[in-house]
Design a protein around this motif. Structure first.
Motif, PDB file in Angstrom:
ATOM      1  N   VAL A  91       9.448  14.113  -5.719  1.00 36.00           N
ATOM      2  CA  VAL A  91       9.127  15.131  -6.848  1.00 36.00           C
ATOM      3  C   VAL A  91       9.988  16.329  -6.042  1.00 36.00           C
ATOM      4  O   VAL A  91      10.626  17.171  -6.986  1.00 36.00           O
ATOM      5  N   THR A  92       9.785  16.534  -5.011  1.00 33.42           N
ATOM      6  CA  THR A  92      10.448  17.992  -4.763  1.00 33.42           C
ATOM      7  C   THR A  92      11.903  17.703  -4.514  1.00 33.42           C
ATOM      8  O   THR A  92      12.619  18.767  -4.853  1.00 33.42           O
ATOM      9  N   SER A  93      12.346  16.442  -4.331  1.00 30.73           N
ATOM     10  CA  SER A  93      13.832  16.163  -4.540  1.00 30.73           C
ATOM     11  C   SER A  93      14.350  16.349  -5.873  1.00 30.73           C
ATOM     12  O   SER A  93      15.438  17.166  -5.951  1.00 30.73           O
ATOM     13  N   LYS A  94      13.747  15.926  -6.721  1.00 29.41           N
ATOM     14  CA  LYS A  94      13.892  16.012  -8.208  1.00 29.41           C
ATOM     15  C   LYS A  94      14.149  17.355  -8.706  1.00 29.41           C
ATOM     16  O   LYS A  94      14.965  18.052  -9.228  1.00 29.41           O
ATOM     17  N   GLN A  95      13.095  18.127  -8.328  1.00 28.54           N
ATOM     18  CA  GLN A  95      12.968  19.746  -8.539  1.00 28.54           C
ATOM     19  C   GLN A  95      14.254  20.408  -7.841  1.00 28.54           C
ATOM     20  O   GLN A  95      14.635  21.378  -8.460  1.00 28.54           O
ATOM     21  N   MET A  96      14.559  20.031  -6.629  1.00 27.26           N
ATOM     22  CA  MET A  96      15.772  20.513  -5.970  1.00 27.26           C
ATOM     23  C   MET A  96      16.982  20.421  -6.834  1.00 27.26           C
ATOM     24  O   MET A  96      17.955  21.360  -6.940  1.00 27.26           O
ATOM     25  N   PHE A  97      17.163  19.131  -7.205  1.00 31.13           N
ATOM     26  CA  PHE A  97      18.224  18.754  -7.951  1.00 31.13           C
ATOM     27  C   PHE A  97      18.421  19.708  -9.329  1.00 31.13           C
ATOM     28  O   PHE A  97      19.284  20.092 -10.103  1.00 31.13           O
TER      29      PHE A  97
ATOM     30  N   LEU B 115       0.782  -1.187  -0.048  1.00 32.53           N
ATOM     31  CA  LEU B 115       0.126  -0.208  -0.169  1.00 32.53           C
ATOM     32  C   LEU B 115       0.923   1.213   0.128  1.00 32.53           C
ATOM     33  O   LEU B 115       0.526   2.102  -0.842  1.00 32.53           O
ATOM     34  N   ALA B 116       1.872   1.102   0.729  1.00 35.10           N
ATOM     35  CA  ALA B 116       2.661   2.541   0.872  1.00 35.10           C
ATOM     36  C   ALA B 116       3.353   2.653  -0.449  1.00 35.10           C
ATOM     37  O   ALA B 116       3.732   3.873  -0.733  1.00 35.10           O
ATOM     38  N   TYR B 117       3.850   1.659  -1.356  1.00 30.54           N
ATOM     39  CA  TYR B 117       4.596   1.592  -2.489  1.00 30.54           C
ATOM     40  C   TYR B 117       3.489   1.964  -3.562  1.00 30.54           C
ATOM     41  O   TYR B 117       3.916   1.417  -4.920  1.00 30.54           O
ATOM     42  N   ALA B 118       2.586   2.295  -3.380  1.00 25.38           N
ATOM     43  CA  ALA B 118       1.534   2.804  -4.172  1.00 25.38           C
ATOM     44  C   ALA B 118       2.094   4.263  -4.849  1.00 25.38           C
ATOM     45  O   ALA B 118       1.576   4.918  -5.778  1.00 25.38           O
ATOM     46  N   MET B 119       3.176   4.589  -4.069  1.00 23.22           N
ATOM     47  CA  MET B 119       3.953   5.875  -4.404  1.00 23.22           C
ATOM     48  C   MET B 119       4.027   6.256  -5.747  1.00 23.22           C
ATOM     49  O   MET B 119       3.940   7.294  -6.173  1.00 23.22           O
ATOM     50  N   PRO B 120       4.564   4.999  -6.510  1.00 21.22           N
ATOM     51  CA  PRO B 120       5.002   5.590  -8.033  1.00 21.22           C
ATOM     52  C   PRO B 120       3.768   6.235  -8.688  1.00 21.22           C
ATOM     53  O   PRO B 120       3.912   7.039  -9.592  1.00 21.22           O
ATOM     54  N   PHE B 121       2.590   5.733  -8.617  1.00 23.95           N
ATOM     55  CA  PHE B 121       1.367   6.337  -9.189  1.00 23.95           C
ATOM     56  C   PHE B 121       1.096   8.007  -8.886  1.00 23.95           C
ATOM     57  O   PHE B 121       0.842   8.826  -9.892  1.00 23.95           O
ATOM     58  N   TRP B 122       1.385   8.121  -7.366  1.00 25.14           N
ATOM     59  CA  TRP B 122       1.342   9.532  -7.139  1.00 25.14           C
ATOM     60  C   TRP B 122       2.493  10.401  -7.683  1.00 25.14           C
ATOM     61  O   TRP B 122       2.230  11.282  -8.062  1.00 25.14           O
ATOM     62  N   ALA B 123       3.525   9.696  -7.741  1.00 23.06           N
ATOM     63  CA  ALA B 123       4.903  10.334  -8.192  1.00 23.06           C
ATOM     64  C   ALA B 123       4.772  10.950  -9.567  1.00 23.06           C
ATOM     65  O   ALA B 123       5.098  11.901 -10.026  1.00 23.06           O
ATOM     66  N   VAL B 124       4.347   9.827 -10.439  1.00 24.79           N
ATOM     67  CA  VAL B 124       4.292   9.991 -11.952  1.00 24.79           C
ATOM     68  C   VAL B 124       3.334  11.172 -12.023  1.00 24.79           C
ATOM     69  O   VAL B 124       3.650  12.062 -12.977  1.00 24.79           O
ATOM     70  N   LEU B 125       2.143  11.247 -11.584  1.00 21.85           N
ATOM     71  CA  LEU B 125       1.097  12.251 -11.380  1.00 21.85           C
ATOM     72  C   LEU B 125       1.843  13.508 -11.166  1.00 21.85           C
ATOM     73  O   LEU B 125       1.666  14.726 -11.717  1.00 21.85           O
ATOM     74  N   LEU B 126       2.375  13.697  -9.939  1.00 24.04           N
ATOM     75  CA  LEU B 126       2.929  15.037  -9.644  1.00 24.04           C
ATOM     76  C   LEU B 126       4.072  15.254 -10.413  1.00 24.04           C
ATOM     77  O   LEU B 126       4.313  16.471 -10.581  1.00 24.04           O
ATOM     78  N   ALA B 127       5.054  14.649 -11.080  1.00 24.38           N
ATOM     79  CA  ALA B 127       6.152  14.923 -11.816  1.00 24.38           C
ATOM     80  C   ALA B 127       5.636  15.545 -13.012  1.00 24.38           C
ATOM     81  O   ALA B 127       6.213  16.464 -13.677  1.00 24.38           O
ATOM     82  N   TRP B 128       4.523  14.600 -13.488  1.00 20.75           N
ATOM     83  CA  TRP B 128       3.946  15.400 -14.514  1.00 20.75           C
ATOM     84  C   TRP B 128       3.391  16.993 -14.418  1.00 20.75           C
ATOM     85  O   TRP B 128       3.569  17.737 -15.370  1.00 20.75           O
ATOM     86  N   LEU B 129       2.699  17.163 -13.452  1.00 24.08           N
ATOM     87  CA  LEU B 129       1.939  18.368 -13.052  1.00 24.08           C
ATOM     88  C   LEU B 129       3.007  19.530 -12.536  1.00 24.08           C
ATOM     89  O   LEU B 129       3.187  20.564 -12.952  1.00 24.08           O
ATOM     90  N   LEU B 130       4.019  19.263 -11.659  1.00 23.10           N
ATOM     91  CA  LEU B 130       5.052  19.893 -11.228  1.00 23.10           C
ATOM     92  C   LEU B 130       6.183  20.150 -12.160  1.00 23.10           C
ATOM     93  O   LEU B 130       7.067  21.075 -12.107  1.00 23.10           O
ATOM     94  N   LEU B 131       6.911  18.986 -12.508  1.00 23.08           N
ATOM     95  CA  LEU B 131       8.181  18.925 -13.273  1.00 23.08           C
ATOM     96  C   LEU B 131       7.784  19.024 -14.769  1.00 23.08           C
ATOM     97  O   LEU B 131       9.147  18.995 -15.655  1.00 23.08           O
ATOM     98  N   GLY B 132       6.725  18.815 -15.232  1.00 24.04           N
ATOM     99  CA  GLY B 132       6.344  18.686 -16.590  1.00 24.04           C
ATOM    100  C   GLY B 132       7.139  17.234 -17.284  1.00 24.04           C
ATOM    101  O   GLY B 132       7.472  17.350 -18.543  1.00 24.04           O
ATOM    102  N   GLU B 133       7.372  16.322 -16.549  1.00 24.55           N
ATOM    103  CA  GLU B 133       7.841  14.928 -17.151  1.00 24.55           C
ATOM    104  C   GLU B 133       6.594  14.108 -17.558  1.00 24.55           C
ATOM    105  O   GLU B 133       5.989  13.336 -16.752  1.00 24.55           O
ATOM    106  N   ARG B 134       6.211  14.646 -18.935  1.00 22.65           N
ATOM    107  CA  ARG B 134       4.955  13.565 -19.075  1.00 22.65           C
ATOM    108  C   ARG B 134       5.502  12.319 -19.476  1.00 22.65           C
ATOM    109  O   ARG B 134       6.362  11.941 -20.161  1.00 22.65           O
ATOM    110  N   PRO B 135       4.430  11.381 -18.987  1.00 22.66           N
ATOM    111  CA  PRO B 135       5.007  10.070 -19.153  1.00 22.66           C
ATOM    112  C   PRO B 135       4.853   9.556 -20.531  1.00 22.66           C
ATOM    113  O   PRO B 135       3.832  10.027 -21.239  1.00 22.66           O
TER     114      PRO B 135
END
Length: 293
Positions: free
Chosen positions: A167-173, A101-121
């Motif tokens: 996502v915030t880590s990726k944005q920081m780098f 359940l905790a590792y449902a993280m990728p689904f949220w990460a891909v969505l947030l990266a698309w919205l915040l970083l512009g990384e379209r899957p």
């Protein structure tokens, strides 16, 4: 050539991180016999942060904190919230189900990266996510119930918080290019402070300083916290968010198998089927990266 070597190194770092974190969930479950979830998490990350700052001093690496807003958000999200909620979820839920359940993280990460970083899957990423989603559904088996609802909810929210931290880590780098070890130490320090506040406010059992607890704390601090989180930030820095996030699903697969051996939590047939889909999803996503390097 240098880019190819960097990518290869990131893949190796990801593999080491997966193994360490997979067994970490077994350790996290076992130490609950000796300490409350928030006390353990606060101790783990407080000691881990101190250890990393000592390493920074010895290696003469930068000590100045990276930009504070993103560092604080990352620490509170992926250290305090993810680890605290995940540890608490283990008090009422089975290790395998909580990890998945905790590792449902990728689904949220891909969505947030698309919205915040512009990384379209890409299409491959979506195929990998779809296969992994089917796998998680089979393993969780919601048609049989999700077990303790509080444990289920906290594990899911913890995964969402980790996605935000990723996502915030990726944005920081991308924006500031901080030293990975320095960033790890400071975000961990802020996360540990948050966990310390929660530990003081929430009543818990008294810590039993047994050899087993000390061994579990040592594993969690040195390997699962200091080493693995530093490697994870290197992975996030060098690999696309979708690749890093979905590949991390290997952790719950290994954790389920380790829980079977160590905790006698035998996987059901639907869990075996689910893990097969998850592996297929990992191969789909990894194939993209291998062809690019």
């Amino acid at each position: 050539m240098n880019e190819a070597k960097a990518s290869t190194g990131a893949v190796i770092a990801l593999g080491v991180t997966v193994v360490i974190w997979a067994f970490s969930w077994i350790v996290m479950k076992l130490v609950l016999q000796y300490a409350g979830p928030f006390d353990f998490s606060a101790l783990r990350y407080s000691i881990g942060a101190v250890l990393l700052f000592v390493v920074l001093l010895v290696m003469r690496r930068p000590l100045a904190p990276p930009p504070l807003p993103a560092t604080i958000v990352t620490g509170l999200a992926q250290t305090a919230a993810f680890q605290g909620l995940g540890q608490f979820a283990l008090t009422a839920g089975g290790t395998g189900h909580v990890v998945l359940l905790a590792y449902a993280m990728p689904f949220w990460a891909v969505l947030l990266a698309w919205l915040l970083l512009g990384e379209r899957p890409s299409r491959r990423h979506w195929i990998g996510l779809a296969l992994a989603a089917i796998g998680l559904t089979c393993v969780i088996a919601p048609w049989h119930g999700l077990g303790n609802p509080v444990s289920t909810l906290f594990a899911l929210i913890g995964g969402m918080c980790w996605a935000l931290g990723t996502v915030t880590s990726k944005q920081m780098f991308q924006r500031h290019q901080p030293d990975p070890l320095t960033f790890t130490a400071w975000q961990m320090a802020f996360g540990a402070a948050g966990l310390g506040v929660v530990a003081l406010l929430v009543p818990q059992r008294t810590i039993e300083w047994s050899p087993a607890f000390i061994a579990g704390l040592a594993y969690s601090v040195i390997l699962a916290t200091s080493l693995a989180w530093t490697l994870w930030l290197l992975v996030v820095r060098r690999l696309p968010t979708a690749v890093a996030s979905v590949s991390s699903l290997a952790v719950p697969v290994l954790s389920v198998l380790m829980a079977w051996v160590v905790l006698q939590e035998k996987p059901a047939p639907s869990e075996w089927l689910g893990m097969g889909f998850i592996v297929a999803g990992l191969l789909a996503v990894s194939g993209v990266r291998l062809r690019r390097t």
